[in-house]
Design a protein around this motif. Structure first.
Motif, PDB file in Angstrom:
ATOM      1  N   GLN A  22       0.829  -1.212   0.000  1.00 48.83           N
ATOM      2  CA  GLN A  22       0.000   0.000   0.000  1.00 48.83           C
ATOM      3  C   GLN A  22       0.858   1.255   0.000  1.00 48.83           C
ATOM      4  N   ASN A  23       1.894   1.195   0.753  1.00 48.95           N
ATOM      5  CA  ASN A  23       2.777   2.361   0.811  1.00 48.95           C
ATOM      6  C   ASN A  23       3.522   2.571  -0.497  1.00 48.95           C
ATOM      7  N   ASP A  24       3.778   1.425  -1.208  1.00 50.21           N
ATOM      8  CA  ASP A  24       4.539   1.526  -2.445  1.00 50.21           C
ATOM      9  C   ASP A  24       3.692   1.900  -3.671  1.00 50.21           C
ATOM     10  N   SER A  25       2.279   1.887  -3.605  1.00 50.49           N
ATOM     11  CA  SER A  25       1.422   2.178  -4.772  1.00 50.49           C
ATOM     12  C   SER A  25       1.565   3.645  -5.158  1.00 50.49           C
ATOM     13  N   PRO A  26       1.563   3.924  -6.502  1.00 53.67           N
ATOM     14  CA  PRO A  26       1.766   5.315  -6.979  1.00 53.67           C
ATOM     15  C   PRO A  26       0.568   6.200  -6.638  1.00 53.67           C
ATOM     16  N   GLN A  27       0.717   7.382  -6.257  1.00 54.92           N
ATOM     17  CA  GLN A  27      -0.319   8.355  -5.920  1.00 54.92           C
ATOM     18  C   GLN A  27      -0.652   9.198  -7.159  1.00 54.92           C
ATOM     19  N   GLN A  28      -2.047   9.364  -7.488  1.00 56.70           N
ATOM     20  CA  GLN A  28      -2.483  10.171  -8.636  1.00 56.70           C
ATOM     21  C   GLN A  28      -2.371  11.646  -8.287  1.00 56.70           C
ATOM     22  N   SER A  29      -1.790  12.401  -9.223  1.00 55.46           N
ATOM     23  CA  SER A  29      -1.575  13.825  -8.968  1.00 55.46           C
ATOM     24  C   SER A  29      -2.902  14.573  -9.061  1.00 55.46           C
ATOM     25  N   PRO A  30      -3.034  15.670  -8.349  1.00 57.66           N
ATOM     26  CA  PRO A  30      -4.259  16.490  -8.413  1.00 57.66           C
ATOM     27  C   PRO A  30      -4.553  16.985  -9.825  1.00 57.66           C
ATOM     28  N   GLU A  31      -3.487  17.294 -10.628  1.00 65.79           N
ATOM     29  CA  GLU A  31      -3.679  17.787 -11.985  1.00 65.79           C
ATOM     30  C   GLU A  31      -4.370  16.743 -12.848  1.00 65.79           C
ATOM     31  N   LEU A  32      -3.929  15.442 -12.753  1.00 62.08           N
ATOM     32  CA  LEU A  32      -4.540  14.379 -13.549  1.00 62.08           C
ATOM     33  C   LEU A  32      -5.989  14.148 -13.139  1.00 62.08           C
ATOM     34  N   SER A  33      -6.263  14.209 -11.851  1.00 59.74           N
ATOM     35  CA  SER A  33      -7.628  14.001 -11.360  1.00 59.74           C
ATOM     36  C   SER A  33      -8.574  15.073 -11.897  1.00 59.74           C
ATOM     37  N   GLN A  34      -8.126  16.325 -11.932  1.00 61.31           N
ATOM     38  CA  GLN A  34      -8.941  17.417 -12.455  1.00 61.31           C
ATOM     39  C   GLN A  34      -9.173  17.268 -13.956  1.00 61.31           C
ATOM     40  N   ALA A  35      -8.147  16.799 -14.690  1.00 58.00           N
ATOM     41  CA  ALA A  35      -8.269  16.599 -16.136  1.00 58.00           C
ATOM     42  C   ALA A  35      -9.297  15.517 -16.444  1.00 58.00           C
ATOM     43  N   ASP A  36      -9.214  14.403 -15.665  1.00 55.15           N
ATOM     44  CA  ASP A  36     -10.179  13.327 -15.870  1.00 55.15           C
ATOM     45  C   ASP A  36     -11.606  13.812 -15.607  1.00 55.15           C
ATOM     46  N   SER A  37     -11.755  14.576 -14.548  1.00 53.10           N
ATOM     47  CA  SER A  37     -13.078  15.093 -14.207  1.00 53.10           C
ATOM     48  C   SER A  37     -13.609  16.018 -15.301  1.00 53.10           C
ATOM     49  N   ALA A  38     -12.749  16.872 -15.828  1.00 56.94           N
ATOM     50  CA  ALA A  38     -13.154  17.789 -16.900  1.00 56.94           C
ATOM     51  C   ALA A  38     -13.548  17.019 -18.156  1.00 56.94           C
ATOM     52  N   PHE A  39     -12.783  15.939 -18.462  1.00 52.86           N
ATOM     53  CA  PHE A  39     -13.095  15.123 -19.639  1.00 52.86           C
ATOM     54  C   PHE A  39     -14.469  14.463 -19.490  1.00 52.86           C
ATOM     55  N   VAL A  40     -14.729  13.928 -18.293  1.00 51.55           N
ATOM     56  CA  VAL A  40     -16.017  13.270 -18.050  1.00 51.55           C
ATOM     57  C   VAL A  40     -17.163  14.267 -18.190  1.00 51.55           C
ATOM     58  N   GLN A  41     -16.985  15.457 -17.621  1.00 49.97           N
ATOM     59  CA  GLN A  41     -18.034  16.475 -17.703  1.00 49.97           C
ATOM     60  C   GLN A  41     -18.280  16.907 -19.151  1.00 49.97           C
ATOM     61  N   ALA A  42     -17.179  17.084 -19.911  1.00 48.74           N
ATOM     62  CA  ALA A  42     -17.324  17.475 -21.317  1.00 48.74           C
ATOM     63  C   ALA A  42     -18.046  16.391 -22.119  1.00 48.74           C
ATOM     64  N   ARG A  43     -17.667  15.166 -21.823  1.00 44.47           N
ATOM     65  CA  ARG A  43     -18.305  14.039 -22.526  1.00 44.47           C
ATOM     66  C   ARG A  43     -19.792  13.976 -22.194  1.00 44.47           C
ATOM     67  N   GLN A  44     -20.145  14.212 -20.939  1.00 49.01           N
ATOM     68  CA  GLN A  44     -21.552  14.209 -20.546  1.00 49.01           C
ATOM     69  C   GLN A  44     -22.329  15.351 -21.211  1.00 49.01           C
ATOM     70  N   ARG A  45     -21.679  16.526 -21.316  1.00 47.69           N
ATOM     71  CA  ARG A  45     -22.331  17.652 -21.976  1.00 47.69           C
ATOM     72  C   ARG A  45     -22.598  17.347 -23.452  1.00 47.69           C
ATOM     73  N   ARG A  46     -21.619  16.708 -24.123  1.00 46.55           N
ATOM     74  CA  ARG A  46     -21.805  16.349 -25.527  1.00 46.55           C
ATOM     75  C   ARG A  46     -22.952  15.358 -25.680  1.00 46.55           C
ATOM     76  N   LYS A  47     -23.026  14.391 -24.780  1.00 44.94           N
ATOM     77  CA  LYS A  47     -24.118  13.404 -24.815  1.00 44.94           C
ATOM     78  C   LYS A  47     -25.479  14.081 -24.620  1.00 44.94           C
ATOM     79  N   ILE A  48     -25.519  15.002 -23.651  1.00 47.48           N
ATOM     80  CA  ILE A  48     -26.776  15.720 -23.383  1.00 47.48           C
ATOM     81  C   ILE A  48     -27.188  16.543 -24.593  1.00 47.48           C
ATOM     82  N   ALA A  49     -26.219  17.237 -25.188  1.00 47.57           N
ATOM     83  CA  ALA A  49     -26.515  18.058 -26.366  1.00 47.57           C
ATOM     84  C   ALA A  49     -27.004  17.182 -27.520  1.00 47.57           C
ATOM     85  N   GLU A  50     -26.368  16.014 -27.665  1.00 45.49           N
ATOM     86  CA  GLU A  50     -26.770  15.094 -28.735  1.00 45.49           C
ATOM     87  C   GLU A  50     -28.204  14.596 -28.524  1.00 45.49           C
ATOM     88  N   LEU A  51     -28.522  14.245 -27.270  1.00 47.33           N
ATOM     89  CA  LEU A  51     -29.869  13.775 -26.954  1.00 47.33           C
ATOM     90  C   LEU A  51     -30.903  14.888 -27.125  1.00 47.33           C
TER      91      LEU A  51
END
Length: 411
Positions: A22-51
């Motif tokens: 557990q101590n040796d597992s790599p920690q996700q950086s805050p920058e990557l977490s924010q990017a993933d969240s932004a991608f998910v939100q953008a993808r959801q917005r595109r889906k909503i717009a398409e629907l």
């Protein structure tokens, strides 16, 4: 070492490596977490717009189809009134198609009547042929259904309108001891003296007690069928047995019914004049209302662009008035021994199939009389080319051209 100690030692040994992993597992950086969240939100917005786009498209298509169906419903309202009261559009189209397939085959009287109806149909609905050729079968069927619904709806509206109006006209003109109820049809028909007189076959005398009793009992010689023209079709409700064509289709209540349906109920109050004063006054009022910005409701004849009274419109009103006088409560094609289909056909054939030129001239004169009574006097269409040429507008144009030509020649 005891068994318990060995077990504890094994447990401790197995726990340490897990903690190490557990101590040796790599920690996700805050920058990557924010990017993933932004991608998910953008993808959801595109889906909503398409629907939303798909939903808007579906609603737009549904609204377009609804507007189209409403248009067909409105266009169909004139069909029963001026084309065919009992035949369907499919019947008229089928007869026209049959003529293309069997050009050498002699047509029956019923087929001729259908073909004339088809010609009137394409003049009444000039868009129908082109629209039909561009449609697939399902859309064509839906269009015919909407046209039929509009046609039957208009017939029902006219039936309801005349139910009360005819009662009012009878009460005003004949002043019966027991007034005709505007809502109850059970008190009409041959049990009512006023209605019975108007429904009585032209060849019988309703004033004769034997005739009245015979008609009510449906005894031999007094059975009322479509083979007899009812008295209400005749001028002053009386037929000349030596000349049954005299006064036919000039009955006052027939004219009232026509004007009430094709013009307005108020116009039916005055049918005695010859199409002059009342129409001028009405037209002036309409023009004044239009000039002042007041919305003027169009009558049926204006909506269907009707400028002349036609044979089939007279036959339609004759059936409607006859039904209004009867005791039958719901529209049907047969009333006891009286067949409305044959009645309608007899009237149409009187106008459309005269036996010769003299009879045709009499028919034309009768239709001119009807048009004058309903639409007012208009002789513009009767002007000859020579008469038009001598009128001041055309004469001035001719004189100016002559002067111009003379000036050109002198130079």
């Amino acid at each position: 070492m005891s068994h318990a100690e060995d077990s504890m030692s094994h447990t401790e040994g197995s726990t340490l490596p897990i903690e190490d992993r557990q101590n040796d597992s790599p920690q996700q950086s805050p920058e990557l977490s924010q990017a993933d969240s932004a991608f998910v939100q953008a993808r959801q917005r595109r889906k909503i717009a398409e629907l939303e786009g798909k939903l808007e498209s579906l609603e737009s298509g549904r609204a377009r189809k609804e507007r189209q169906m409403n248009y067909y419903l409105a266009q169909g309202r004139g069909f029963r009134r001026v084309v065919a009261l009992f035949d369907g559009i499919e019947d008229l189209v089928a007869e026209n198609d049959r003529r293309y397939d069997d050009q050498d085959e002699d047509a029956t009287l019923d087929q001729e009547r259908l073909h004339v109806g088809y010609s009137i149909l394409v003049r009444t609905l000039p868009w129908l042929l082109k629209k039909s050729s561009e449609m697939d079968h399902d859309d064509y069927v839906r269009m015919l259904k909407a046209l039929r619904q509009g046609a039957d709806g208009a017939r029902g509206d006219d039936t309801s309108k005349l139910k009360s109006l005819v009662a009012d006209w009878i009460n005003r003109e004949f002043k019966p001891n027991t007034p005709v109820d505007s809502d109850d049809k059970h008190s009409r028909g041959f049990i009512n003296d006023a209605c019975g007189m108007l429904l009585c076959p032209a060849e019988l005398d309703w004033n004769d007690p034997i005739v009245r009793a015979g008609i009510r009992d449906r005894s031999d010689g007094h059975i009322v069928t479509d083979l007899s023209f009812p008295a209400f079709l005749y001028e002053k409700y009386t037929a000349n047995m030596d000349n049954l064509e005299e006064g036919l289709f000039k009955g006052k209540i027939l004219m009232q019914g026509y004007k009430a349906v094709f013009m307005s109920p108020s116009s039916a109050k005055d049918v005695e004049r010859d199409g002059d004063g009342a129409d001028v006054i009405t037209n002036n009022r309409r023009a004044k209302s239009a000039f002042c910005g007041t919305k003027v409701k169009k009558h049926v004849a204006q909506i269907i662009k009707m400028e002349k009274v036609t044979p089939r419109s007279i036959a339609y009103i004759a059936c409607q008035v006859r039904f209004a006088l009867s005791s039958v409560t719901s529209w049907r094609s047969v009333d006891g021994d009286f067949d409305y289909v044959q009645f309608w056909r007899s009237i149409v054939d009187f106008f459309e199939r005269p036996p010769g030129r003299d009879a045709q001239r009499r028919v034309d004169k009768l239709l001119e009389w009807w048009t004058r009574k309903v639409f007012g006097r208009s002789r513009r269409g009767d002007l000859s080319t020579a008469v038009k040429a001598n009128m001041s507008v055309n004469a001035l144009a001719r004189q100016r051209a002559q002067l111009d030509d003379a000036a050109f020649d002198s130079n």
